[in-house]
Design an enzyme around this catalytic site. Structure first.
Site, PDB file in Angstrom:
ATOM      1  N   LEU A  42       2.584  16.379  19.269  1.00  0.00           N
ATOM      2  CA  LEU A  42       1.945  16.976  18.097  1.00  0.00           C
ATOM      3  C   LEU A  42       1.701  15.820  17.150  1.00  0.00           C
ATOM      4  CD1 LEU A  42       3.888  20.220  17.056  1.00  0.00           C
ATOM      5  CD2 LEU A  42       1.474  20.035  17.623  1.00  0.00           C
ATOM      6  N   ASP A  43       0.509  15.721  16.589  1.00  0.00           N
ATOM      7  CA  ASP A  43       0.273  14.599  15.695  1.00  0.00           C
ATOM      8  C   ASP A  43       1.144  14.715  14.446  1.00  0.00           C
ATOM      9  OD1 ASP A  43      -1.232  15.932  13.543  1.00  0.00           O
ATOM     10  OD2 ASP A  43      -2.878  16.051  14.958  1.00  0.00           O
ATOM     11  N   ARG A  44       1.261  13.643  13.730  1.00  0.00           N
ATOM     12  CA  ARG A  44       2.153  13.560  12.574  1.00  0.00           C
ATOM     13  C   ARG A  44       1.843  14.630  11.529  1.00  0.00           C
ATOM     14  NH1 ARG A  44       2.213  10.313   7.729  1.00  0.00           N
ATOM     15  NH2 ARG A  44       0.129   9.622   8.265  1.00  0.00           N
TER      16      ARG A  44
END
Length: 178
Positions: A42-44
């Site tokens: 999951l991206d930041r």
């Protein structure tokens, strides 16, 4: 027996255990279990369900798009998506890296979620809405790119479910064994 952990990744946390020198929080700030690795990312800027396992084959089955494991996202978008925008998401759209597979997309009432830290920017002159989007791919920032493509940039993105595993009952920054 393989271990599978369901983690509610908070906004701003990297989906890895080691820091790249940036000082940003990583999974090691929340999970102290040796030998497990994220099955996907999951991206930041995204929140929500991240699965971790100590089984490489299980990790591949979860993360590899060939297995078409459905991923459900609750997405707060800028503007009010009309039927044409939702229909485009449902039939598939063409991004710079090629066409997406058809998704399930529908407008939903604002979900009962935890407050995001930091909060989403609020603009009095621009309405927002929530959609549920279910995809079977997992390209880099795919959901954000899809909603932007149909004219509704993502404000908040929460992955709620992967296959039959969900975040139900798991607070941000917390985890449990599946």
């Amino acid at each position: 027996m393989a271990r599978l952990i369901l983690f509610n990744k908070p906004h701003g946390v990297l989906s890895q255990f080691s820091d790249d020198g940036s000082g940003r929080p990583t999974l090691s700030s929340y999970i102290d279990v040796p030998g497990i690795y994220p099955a996907g990312r999951l991206d930041r800027d995204s929140e929500g369900l991240l699965l971790l396992t100590d089984d490489g084959k299980l990790q591949a089955r979860i993360a590899d798009p060939r297995y078409k494991k459905p991923k459900t996202y609750l997405v707060q978008v800028e503007g009010l998506p009309d039927d044409a925008a939702l229909s485009a998401l449902r039939t598939g759209i063409t991004l710079k890296d090629g066409p997406t597979l058809p998704a399930q997309a529908c407008r939903i009432a604002p979900p009962d979620l935890w407050p995001r830290v930091p909060p989403i920017r609020y603009r009095k002159s621009v309405p927002d809405a929530w959609i549920e989007l279910i995809i079977t791919e997992g390209r880099n920032r795919q959901v954000r790119r899809m909603t932007a493509h149909v004219g509704h940039p993502t404000l908040r993105l929460v992955r709620w479910r992967i296959g039959d595993r969900s975040l139900d009952g798991i607070a941000p920054g917390c985890w449990r064994d599946a």
